[in-house]
Design a protein around this motif. Structure first.
Motif, PDB file in Angstrom:
ATOM      1  N   ARG A 101      62.935 -64.847  12.925  1.00 35.81           N
ATOM      2  CA  ARG A 101      63.296 -66.001  12.095  1.00 35.81           C
ATOM      3  C   ARG A 101      62.622 -67.235  12.673  1.00 35.81           C
ATOM      4  O   ARG A 101      62.609 -67.431  13.889  1.00 35.81           O
ATOM      5  CB  ARG A 101      64.824 -66.206  12.076  1.00 35.81           C
ATOM      6  N   ARG A 102      62.098 -68.078  11.796  1.00 34.04           N
ATOM      7  CA  ARG A 102      61.371 -69.255  12.260  1.00 34.04           C
ATOM      8  C   ARG A 102      62.265 -70.195  13.067  1.00 34.04           C
ATOM      9  O   ARG A 102      61.815 -70.801  14.038  1.00 34.04           O
ATOM     10  CB  ARG A 102      60.805 -69.998  11.034  1.00 34.04           C
ATOM     11  N   THR A 103      63.529 -70.306  12.693  1.00 34.78           N
ATOM     12  CA  THR A 103      64.439 -71.206  13.411  1.00 34.78           C
ATOM     13  C   THR A 103      64.655 -70.760  14.853  1.00 34.78           C
ATOM     14  O   THR A 103      65.036 -71.565  15.705  1.00 34.78           O
ATOM     15  CB  THR A 103      65.786 -71.288  12.695  1.00 34.78           C
ATOM     16  N   ASP A 104      64.412 -69.475  15.130  1.00 34.72           N
ATOM     17  CA  ASP A 104      64.592 -68.969  16.496  1.00 34.72           C
ATOM     18  C   ASP A 104      63.609 -69.599  17.465  1.00 34.72           C
ATOM     19  O   ASP A 104      63.882 -69.700  18.665  1.00 34.72           O
ATOM     20  CB  ASP A 104      64.418 -67.442  16.526  1.00 34.72           C
ATOM     21  N   VAL A 105      62.441 -70.031  16.954  1.00 35.21           N
ATOM     22  CA  VAL A 105      61.407 -70.597  17.819  1.00 35.21           C
ATOM     23  C   VAL A 105      61.904 -71.869  18.493  1.00 35.21           C
ATOM     24  O   VAL A 105      61.828 -72.028  19.719  1.00 35.21           O
ATOM     25  CB  VAL A 105      60.122 -70.872  17.014  1.00 35.21           C
ATOM     26  N   GLY A 106      62.426 -72.799  17.693  1.00 34.40           N
ATOM     27  CA  GLY A 106      62.924 -74.051  18.247  1.00 34.40           C
ATOM     28  C   GLY A 106      64.121 -73.849  19.151  1.00 34.40           C
ATOM     29  O   GLY A 106      64.221 -74.467  20.217  1.00 34.40           O
ATOM     30  N   ARG A 107      65.040 -72.993  18.732  1.00 24.83           N
ATOM     31  CA  ARG A 107      66.230 -72.743  19.549  1.00 24.83           C
ATOM     32  C   ARG A 107      65.876 -72.121  20.882  1.00 24.83           C
ATOM     33  O   ARG A 107      66.426 -72.494  21.926  1.00 24.83           O
ATOM     34  CB  ARG A 107      67.192 -71.827  18.778  1.00 24.83           C
ATOM     35  N   ALA A 108      64.967 -71.170  20.868  1.00 23.84           N
ATOM     36  CA  ALA A 108      64.556 -70.520  22.115  1.00 23.84           C
ATOM     37  C   ALA A 108      63.868 -71.510  23.050  1.00 23.84           C
ATOM     38  O   ALA A 108      64.057 -71.466  24.276  1.00 23.84           O
ATOM     39  CB  ALA A 108      63.619 -69.349  21.803  1.00 23.84           C
ATOM     40  N   THR A 109      63.077 -72.429  22.486  1.00 21.08           N
ATOM     41  CA  THR A 109      62.372 -73.430  23.290  1.00 21.08           C
ATOM     42  C   THR A 109      63.356 -74.326  24.038  1.00 21.08           C
ATOM     43  O   THR A 109      63.249 -74.523  25.253  1.00 21.08           O
ATOM     44  CB  THR A 109      61.460 -74.284  22.394  1.00 21.08           C
ATOM     45  N   VAL A 110      64.327 -74.886  23.318  1.00 20.65           N
ATOM     46  CA  VAL A 110      65.283 -75.811  23.927  1.00 20.65           C
ATOM     47  C   VAL A 110      66.208 -75.092  24.894  1.00 20.65           C
ATOM     48  O   VAL A 110      66.475 -75.570  26.004  1.00 20.65           O
ATOM     49  CB  VAL A 110      66.083 -76.556  22.841  1.00 20.65           C
ATOM     50  N   LEU A 111      66.707 -73.924  24.496  1.00 19.53           N
ATOM     51  CA  LEU A 111      67.619 -73.171  25.358  1.00 19.53           C
ATOM     52  C   LEU A 111      66.923 -72.748  26.653  1.00 19.53           C
ATOM     53  O   LEU A 111      67.482 -72.884  27.753  1.00 19.53           O
ATOM     54  CB  LEU A 111      68.135 -71.939  24.615  1.00 19.53           C
ATOM     55  N   GLY A 112      65.703 -72.256  26.536  1.00 18.59           N
ATOM     56  CA  GLY A 112      64.954 -71.852  27.729  1.00 18.59           C
ATOM     57  C   GLY A 112      64.674 -73.026  28.638  1.00 18.59           C
ATOM     58  O   GLY A 112      64.815 -72.932  29.865  1.00 18.59           O
ATOM     59  N   PHE A 113      64.285 -74.172  28.061  1.00 20.24           N
ATOM     60  CA  PHE A 113      63.991 -75.351  28.866  1.00 20.24           C
ATOM     61  C   PHE A 113      65.211 -75.836  29.640  1.00 20.24           C
ATOM     62  O   PHE A 113      65.140 -76.095  30.845  1.00 20.24           O
ATOM     63  CB  PHE A 113      63.469 -76.490  27.988  1.00 20.24           C
ATOM     64  N   LEU A 114      66.338 -75.983  28.965  1.00 25.68           N
ATOM     65  CA  LEU A 114      67.539 -76.506  29.627  1.00 25.68           C
ATOM     66  C   LEU A 114      67.987 -75.596  30.761  1.00 25.68           C
ATOM     67  O   LEU A 114      68.404 -76.069  31.824  1.00 25.68           O
ATOM     68  CB  LEU A 114      68.662 -76.682  28.596  1.00 25.68           C
ATOM     69  N   SER A 115      67.884 -74.294  30.557  1.00 32.67           N
ATOM     70  CA  SER A 115      68.280 -73.344  31.601  1.00 32.67           C
ATOM     71  C   SER A 115      67.412 -73.503  32.837  1.00 32.67           C
ATOM     72  O   SER A 115      67.904 -73.568  33.976  1.00 32.67           O
ATOM     73  CB  SER A 115      68.179 -71.909  31.066  1.00 32.67           C
ATOM     74  N   VAL A 116      66.102 -73.599  32.616  1.00 27.53           N
ATOM     75  CA  VAL A 116      65.172 -73.660  33.734  1.00 27.53           C
ATOM     76  C   VAL A 116      65.207 -75.019  34.428  1.00 27.53           C
ATOM     77  O   VAL A 116      65.097 -75.111  35.656  1.00 27.53           O
ATOM     78  CB  VAL A 116      63.754 -73.326  33.245  1.00 27.53           C
ATOM     79  N   PHE A 117      65.377 -76.088  33.646  1.00 26.18           N
ATOM     80  CA  PHE A 117      65.446 -77.420  34.238  1.00 26.18           C
ATOM     81  C   PHE A 117      66.584 -77.515  35.248  1.00 26.18           C
ATOM     82  O   PHE A 117      66.420 -78.070  36.348  1.00 26.18           O
ATOM     83  CB  PHE A 117      65.629 -78.479  33.146  1.00 26.18           C
ATOM     84  N   ALA A 118      67.736 -76.971  34.911  1.00 30.57           N
ATOM     85  CA  ALA A 118      68.884 -76.995  35.826  1.00 30.57           C
ATOM     86  C   ALA A 118      68.555 -76.266  37.127  1.00 30.57           C
ATOM     87  O   ALA A 118      68.913 -76.717  38.227  1.00 30.57           O
ATOM     88  CB  ALA A 118      70.093 -76.359  35.148  1.00 30.57           C
ATOM     89  N   ILE A 119      67.833 -75.165  37.017  1.00 31.51           N
ATOM     90  CA  ILE A 119      67.467 -74.385  38.204  1.00 31.51           C
ATOM     91  C   ILE A 119      66.483 -75.159  39.079  1.00 31.51           C
ATOM     92  O   ILE A 119      66.659 -75.284  40.300  1.00 31.51           O
ATOM     93  CB  ILE A 119      66.856 -73.033  37.780  1.00 31.51           C
ATOM     94  N   PHE A 120      65.431 -75.712  38.477  1.00 31.99           N
ATOM     95  CA  PHE A 120      64.391 -76.400  39.238  1.00 31.99           C
ATOM     96  C   PHE A 120      64.932 -77.610  39.988  1.00 31.99           C
ATOM     97  O   PHE A 120      64.641 -77.813  41.176  1.00 31.99           O
ATOM     98  CB  PHE A 120      63.266 -76.847  38.303  1.00 31.99           C
ATOM     99  N   ALA A 121      65.706 -78.434  39.295  1.00 25.57           N
ATOM    100  CA  ALA A 121      66.243 -79.633  39.927  1.00 25.57           C
ATOM    101  C   ALA A 121      67.186 -79.267  41.067  1.00 25.57           C
ATOM    102  O   ALA A 121      67.170 -79.894  42.136  1.00 25.57           O
ATOM    103  CB  ALA A 121      66.966 -80.491  38.889  1.00 25.57           C
ATOM    104  N   SER A 122      67.987 -78.240  40.864  1.00 27.53           N
ATOM    105  CA  SER A 122      68.941 -77.807  41.904  1.00 27.53           C
ATOM    106  C   SER A 122      68.220 -77.321  43.151  1.00 27.53           C
ATOM    107  O   SER A 122      68.595 -77.669  44.279  1.00 27.53           O
ATOM    108  CB  SER A 122      69.849 -76.703  41.357  1.00 27.53           C
ATOM    109  N   VAL A 123      67.181 -76.510  42.974  1.00 24.53           N
ATOM    110  CA  VAL A 123      66.423 -75.988  44.117  1.00 24.53           C
ATOM    111  C   VAL A 123      65.864 -77.139  44.963  1.00 24.53           C
ATOM    112  O   VAL A 123      65.920 -77.112  46.200  1.00 24.53           O
ATOM    113  CB  VAL A 123      65.279 -75.076  43.630  1.00 24.53           C
ATOM    114  N   THR A 124      65.335 -78.142  44.316  1.00 21.10           N
ATOM    115  CA  THR A 124      64.727 -79.274  45.030  1.00 21.10           C
ATOM    116  C   THR A 124      65.773 -80.088  45.784  1.00 21.10           C
ATOM    117  O   THR A 124      65.618 -80.358  46.990  1.00 21.10           O
ATOM    118  CB  THR A 124      63.999 -80.195  44.040  1.00 21.10           C
TER     119      THR A 124
END
Length: 481
Positions: A232-255
């Motif tokens: 589904r086309r809507t999955d593209v945007g949702r996956a982008t934002v969800l993936g980004f927020l998950s990874v951002f929390a990890i990166f900032a925490s590690v630092t």
């Protein structure tokens, strides 16, 4: 082999779910970069600068992710987003530059991954050195071609494997954060707050971290690049934002948690992967081994995701007549084999070249970031152009103000990243961009078209002059690879 020139449809059996698209985003973002964050940040800034840098980087990349989400919804016919957006907004030649630059960035990034793996194993096997010995290059080359044959078997199979690997590599990073918090010392954290004597002004500290934050966020566009495979086309945007927020929390925490374990001067001197040194200081020698295992899983997973995206961009660009015809072909498993082969050959060449580099690891990291900035800037600028011209907003008026502000902020952020990269990496990027025009010329000749329009000749001239200056800079020692 199938050679259809215009059909970009994907068999239903090869379609990807939102979960798989999200893991492509996470899998391509969580690679070697996160394991190098403590040292790269500590040599440039203290806690205050790190917090500001992550606020800027996280906010800017979130704006870019939201631009990808908006364009995925408003321009559903544009597949392989990064390249397609640049072409739709600024013409065929700029679209070509976006596709070629993104592909070259992925190739250089993949070489960084292999060098990083060999450097990690070098702590156990000295013959591998820092990842740039003859043996290290031979082993890396074997791995590179093994992945070529794996991906050649099928996109869906490779994407599912990436989902499994993504889980395997995120777990050690989360464990690192928890154990570092357990060993956290407030007095050490406080002493690291303002930075060291050699870190300079706060603005300089923040600017010094920008390229590494770009590198670790590469992959935020992963779902957009693979949009033609989405169920589904809507999955593209949702996956982008969800993936980004998950990874951002990890990166900032590690630092940030690392500043509470060791003085920043000690972190800055750690051998890469520096996460291993931080965890060893917190829990003992087993921590270094634990991180080493996690790093190998993370890097192999990210390498797989980036290889998929790099080949996909070349394939779709060829389908759109912006790359030579031979790159259009795909096999029965929907794998663009010639594009995949080009990616492997480019990676092999860069891997051999890394043997002659003074600091292959950090140079590959920074060059990867510099190369991808042009595609990112063009995509953000296209989002801004769509909002300013109200393209699609007459039919779908909802959200215009919000999306205009988001696109403007994303464009400002990516322009600031180019400034932060510095002249050195901009010139080296020209050295790669300019020769790539050969593929554009090949495509135009195949179609019997005029090679360059007037505006395209101006762009070509700028890129050639930039490459010429880059060659001179290398010859006289202004730039050291």
């Amino acid at each position: 082999m199938s050679s259809a020139e215009t059909d970009l449809s994907v068999p239903a059996s090869a379609k990807l779910s939102m979960l798989t698209l999200t893991t492509i985003v996470v899998g391509s973002m969580v690679g070697a970069g996160v394991f190098s964050l403590p040292q790269r940040f500590a040599e440039n800034t203290g806690v205050a600068g790190a917090l500001i840098a992550w606020t800027i980087a996280g906010g800017g990349m979130l704006m870019l992710a939201l631009v990808f989400q908006s364009l995925a919804n408003r321009k559903p016919h544009l597949d392989a987003g990064v390249f397609a957006y640049a072409k739709a907004g600024f013409g065929e030649y700029m679209g070509f530059f976006s596709a070629f630059g993104y592909w070259a960035s992925a190739c250089v990034g993949n070489v960084f991954y292999w060098v990083f793996i060999m450097s990690t194993l070098g702590a156990v096997f000295p013959e591998l050195g820092s990842g740039d010995t003859v043996l290290a290059i031979v082993v890396s080359s074997a791995g590179l071609w093994a992945f070529f044959f794996l991906v050649r078997r099928g996109v869906k199979e490779a994407a599912v494997l990436n989902r499994v690997v993504t889980v395997a590599k995120v777990v050690p990073i989360v464990v690192f954060v928890l154990l570092a918090l357990f060993a956290f010392k407030l007095d050490v954290f406080t002493a690291n707050w303002a930075g060291g004597e050699n870190t300079g002004s706060l603005f300089g500290q923040v600017r010094g971290t920008m390229l590494v934050t770009v590198f670790v966020f590469l992959g935020v566009e992963g779902a957009s690049v693979y949009s033609r495979h989405a169920r589904r086309r809507t999955d593209v945007g949702r996956a982008t934002v969800l993936g980004f927020l998950s990874v951002f929390a990890i990166f900032a925490s590690v630092t940030i948690v690392s500043y509470g374990v060791l003085p920043m001067s000690a972190i800055a001197k750690l051998h890469q992967p520096s996460m291993a040194g931080v965890l060893e200081a917190a829990v003992g020698p087993w921590g270094s081994v634990f991180i080493g295992v996690g790093l190998i899983a993370a890097v192999l997973g990210a390498y797989l995701a980036w290889t998929l995206m790099a080949a996909e961009v070349l394939f779709v660009a060829a389908k759109a007549n912006d790359m030579p015809q031979f790159l259009r072909r795909s096999n029965a498993a929907d794998v663009p084999v010639p594009a995949l082969l080009m990616t492997a050959i480019m990676g092999q060449a860069i891997l051999i070249f890394s043997y002659f580099s003074k600091d292959a690891l950090n140079f590959a990291l920074d060059l990867t970031s510099a190369l991808v900035l042009v595609p990112f800037l063009l995509a953000a600028a296209y989002g801004l152009k769509v909002a300013l011209t109200r393209d699609t907003y007459l039919e779908q008026p909802r959200g215009w103000t919000r999306e205009l502000i988001i696109a403007l902020l994303a464009t400002i952020y990516t322009a600031f990243l180019l400034y932060s990269a510095g002249l050195k990496f901009v010139l080296v990027a020209f050295l790669i961009y300019a020769p790539g025009t050969v593929f554009f010329v090949m495509a135009r000749r195949e179609q019997g078209r005029k090679l360059f329009s007037g505006r395209e000749l101006v762009i070509l001239t700028v890129s050639l002059l930039g490459a010429l200056v880059g060659i001179v800079a290398l010859a006289v020692g202004w730039i050291v690879l």
